[in-house]
Design an enzyme around this catalytic site. Structure first.
Site: not given
Length: 226
Positions: A21, A23, A148
């Site tokens: 991922d 952020d 997600k």
């Protein structure tokens, strides 16, 4: 006297590929996210603090659907485009998560992919602002039909790298991301304070706590430190 918080025990995971991922995992962009989403929540008469509990890890339109469940999805997609433009233009305070430069350097010749809810422009802006190299394989918002916590992004990342889900380890910071990794049938390393509450397989405070070792057979060994 207040009891000290328990110290996580060192752990070791092995994988064939890593799915990362962005952020909160590689890049600390919370300052921008908070600015943009607080303004959005206030415009819609929502409690900004409650809104911020929802937005991490999801694509913007999916966060809006949770926060404004009666609103047509077309409006969410349209407003998400506006927010993406705001976020892409605002990189003030965007910095690498501690340990991210060395962690990515250790992965240079190893199978890994970026799997982010950001679109390609936002991912490039934030990775650039943080001074981090962009992985050659990346799954951005444009590449998936579901945000997600749907596992689509991680499954696509594994497929592009040529590995089965069970051979991959996900690095994530958010509830939605950890749920997506788990739904994809992958093990999850939770990074940062937000991740600790969502029961990842392994948790680390930041990426300084991870050691990457490449084995002769192509296995990636991940060692964590408390």
């Amino acid at each position: 006297m207040t009891a000290a918080a328990p110290v996580p025990a060192p752990a070791t995971l092995t994988a064939r590929a890593l799915l990362l991922d962005m952020d909160g995992t590689l890049v600390c962009s919370d300052a921008v996210v908070e600015r943009v989403w607080r303004r959005w929540a206030e415009r819609h008469g929502l409690d900004p603090d409650e809104a911020l509990k929802v937005v991490h890890g999801r694509q913007g339109y999916a966060s809006m659907a949770v926060l404004l469940p009666d609103r047509p999805m077309e409006q969410n997609h349209a407003e998400n485009r506006e927010l993406l433009a705001e976020e892409t233009a605002d990189v003030d305070g965007v910095v690498p998560v501690p340990g991210a430069p060395a962690f990515l350097a250790a992965l240079t010749s190893l199978p890994h992919a970026l799997v982010t809810s950001a679109d390609a422009a936002l991912a490039a802006a934030r990775m650039g602002a943080a001074g981090l190299p962009m992985p050659a394989v990346r799954v951005t918002a444009e590449c998936v039909g579901a945000s997600k916590p749907d596992p689509e992004g991680f499954l696509k990342g594994a497929a592009e790298l040529g590995f089965a889900p069970e051979d991959c380890v996900v690095f994530e910071d958010s509830e939605a991301g950890i749920a997506a990794g788990r739904a994809a049938g992958m093990r999850v390393v939770g990074v940062g304070p937000r991740a600790a509450a969502f029961a990842p397989d392994v948790h680390v405070a930041d990426l300084t706590r991870i050691r990457v070792e490449a084995e002769p057979d192509g296995t990636i060994r991940l060692r964590t430190a408390p």
